[in-house]
Design an enzyme around this catalytic site. Structure first.
Site: not given
Length: 555
Positions: A22-24, A55, A89
């Site tokens: 999770r990037g953040e 998307g 994912e």
């Protein structure tokens, strides 16, 4: 079914590692440092550019990257489940684990595994929000919940607080060992291997958490080790640790051999080179204590005694859930003594088509058969009788030779076995006790193809313990019983036994223990050259004739 196509063990992964995160939460700290360290170690790690995602669905490019990665590292952080991308994912990763054998390693970064497993706190809240948007009965959310539980139950790394650098170092070190695990060399031409590998893997019950011990059994040179290597290469990526111990029989016969094998097993799985093992008993305790929580793959190749199994893999409880142990042996009693009965794969000889393909690969590369007739080829294949070892030895020897040299080779083989083939087969004979040796030689020289009950009566009358003797020969892959009646053995095994007798006295048949060739029997009986060494004679007359037998004159 033949197999000249690449096996699964030869598959190439474009990416070593796929990083799911999770990037953040972690992109600019922990994740960036982990990615940099992986790349520094030469590990090809795919990192998703989350900020560029268009998307709401996982892109084809990302799907392809997951499928092409050998290992998936799931960085579970506090807000991981809030991202539908991450959850999709995860679904794809867990599918690849089941279908393609991808290794999945979770990293629990400042989050408890039980939060994910039980879907509480931030994970429970995130899933509840997804249900609000997608519906209470959303199949997509149900799938997310399922794969989160599955992933949280996998073994990985847990970090609560402390030194990020050391934590990253431990992750990179373990991934490096997995990526650096070099596949075993299987065979130059793996003809007939793939279908047998599939049968062995089916015995392993790969989808279960059972600790499974199985056996691969057959005569020397039949391909047990080749099959075990291919199985090992095919499934090794699915385990926390792997060890392939070759030539256990030979290695254990050396001074402190079992101790060295125990050290090799532990070092291979724990990746520690300086382990100290002072005795077999200490090694037993170390294996049991250090490996009991790990899902491991262990191959014990060429075992011939129960003591070896006791020292290396005595109990299922020594190994973690889902561990698989493969034992190759010529002696099925090694397996039955450990209650490995139903999970035994008996390796079969090559069929005629496979044997021809293997011989052609060595003797006629490029399909250049020159002037060698099919009759000559069939005679060589008849001699090998489906034994891969014989074809692998003879094929390269016959490469490029003339028709006359092929004929001469066959004539030579008719008189005496090939030494390289005999050396491998004779290992089983040398391990026999006197009772079994005598029975084996009698069958090889006199009784191949005869009724078992008749053979038993005859040999019992000679003072041999035939019932247990024949059973032992069956267990050691030297004898088979055809149609529950007839005593049989492989042609090359029979030639081995006959060669043993001939070498008792090469130049004087009268000083050998057994006589069965008409010319030699005729010579010994007609010239009265027999000695007390002769234990048995079988005379099958090729034609009716009068034979003058003389008694030796006593001086």
């Amino acid at each position: 079914m033949s197999s000249s196509s690449p096996s699964s063990s030869e598959a190439k992964w474009p990416f070593d590692v796929f990083l799911s995160f999770r990037g953040e939460d972690v992109r600019h700290g922990f994740l960036a440092d982990l990615h940099r360290c992986l790349v520094h170690k030469g590990i090809n790690a795919y990192i998703d550019s989350e900020d560029l995602r268009p998307g709401d669905e996982i892109s084809p490019a990302l799907t392809k990257a997951i499928e092409e990665s050998r290992i998936a590292v799931l960085v579970f952080s506090k807000n991981y489940a809030s991202s539908r991308w991450c959850l999709d994912e995860l679904v794809k990763v867990m599918e690849c684990k089941k279908l393609m054998g991808q290794l999945v390693l979770p990293v629990f970064y400042k989050v408890e595994p039980r939060e994910i497993r039980w879907q509480r706190e931030s994970y429970g809240e995130a899933l509840a929000r997804h249900e609000e948007k997608l519906g209470k009965d959303s199949e997509r959310v149900k799938k997310w919940r399922q794969v989160l539980i599955e992933a949280a139950n996998l073994s990985g790394w847990h970090y609560a607080d402390g030194d990020d650098a050391k934590f990253i170092e431990s992750i990179v070190k373990e991934i490096s060992t997995i990526v650096g695990r070099v596949p075993l060399s299987v065979a130059k031409y793996p003809v007939g291997v793939v279908c047998q590998v599939e049968k062995v893997i089916s015995l392993l019950s790969m989808g279960s958490d059972d600790v499974r011990m199985i056996g691969i059994w057959g005569i020397g040179g039949i391909g047990k080790t080749t099959i075990a290597k291919d199985v090992y290469n095919s499934i090794a990526s699915q385990f926390d640790g792997c060890s392939f111990l070759p030539n256990v029989r030979e290695a254990s016969s050396k001074p402190d051999g079992l101790v060295h094998l125990q050290k090799a097993l532990l070092s291979g799985i724990l990746w520690k080179e300086n382990l100290v093992v002072l005795s077999v008993d200490e090694g037993v305790n170390l294996i049991r204590d250090r490996i009991c929580c790990k899902k491991i793959l262990l191959v014990l190749d060429d075992m011939d005694h129960g003591d070896q199994l006791n020292a290396l893999a005595r109990e299922h409880e020594w190994f973690g859930k889902g561990s698989k142990i493969i034992i190759t042996t010529r002696d099925t009693s090694v397996l039955t003594s450990h209650r490995i009965i139903d999970q035994v794969y008996e390796v079969k000889p090559l069929d005629q088509g496979e044997a021809f393909e293997l011989l052609s690969s060595y003797a006629f590369p490029g399909n250049q058969m020159k002037d060698i007739s099919r009759d000559l080829i069939d005679n060589i294949l008849g001699y090998a009788n489906g034994l891969p070892l014989a074809i692998v030895v003879l094929g390269p020897f016959l490469y490029g030779r003339s028709r006359g040299e092929w004929v001469s080779t066959l004539e030579k083989l008719a008189e005496s076995p090939n030494k390289d083939i005999n050396k491998v087969l004779k290992i089983s004979f040398d391990a026999l006790e006197d009772n079994e040796r005598d029975i084996f030689l009698d069958i090889a020289c006199f009784f191949k193809g005869w009724d078992r009950d008749y053979v038993t009566r005859v040999l019992d009358s000679c003072g041999l313990k035939t019932l247990i003797g024949i059973q032992t020969l069956i267990e050691r892959s030297l004898v088979t019983i055809e149609n529950e009646r007839r005593v049989q053995m492989h042609d090359l095994i029979q030639l081995l036994g006959q060669d043993v007798v001939k070498k008792e006295c090469p130049d004087d048949p009268g000083k050998r223990s057994r006589l069965w060739c008409y010319d030699e029997v005729y010579e010994v009986l007609s010239e009265a050259t027999g000695t007390n060494a002769v234990k048995g004679i079988v005379l099958l007359l090729p034609r009716q004739e009068e034979l003058d037998i003389r008694a030796r004159h006593q001086s």
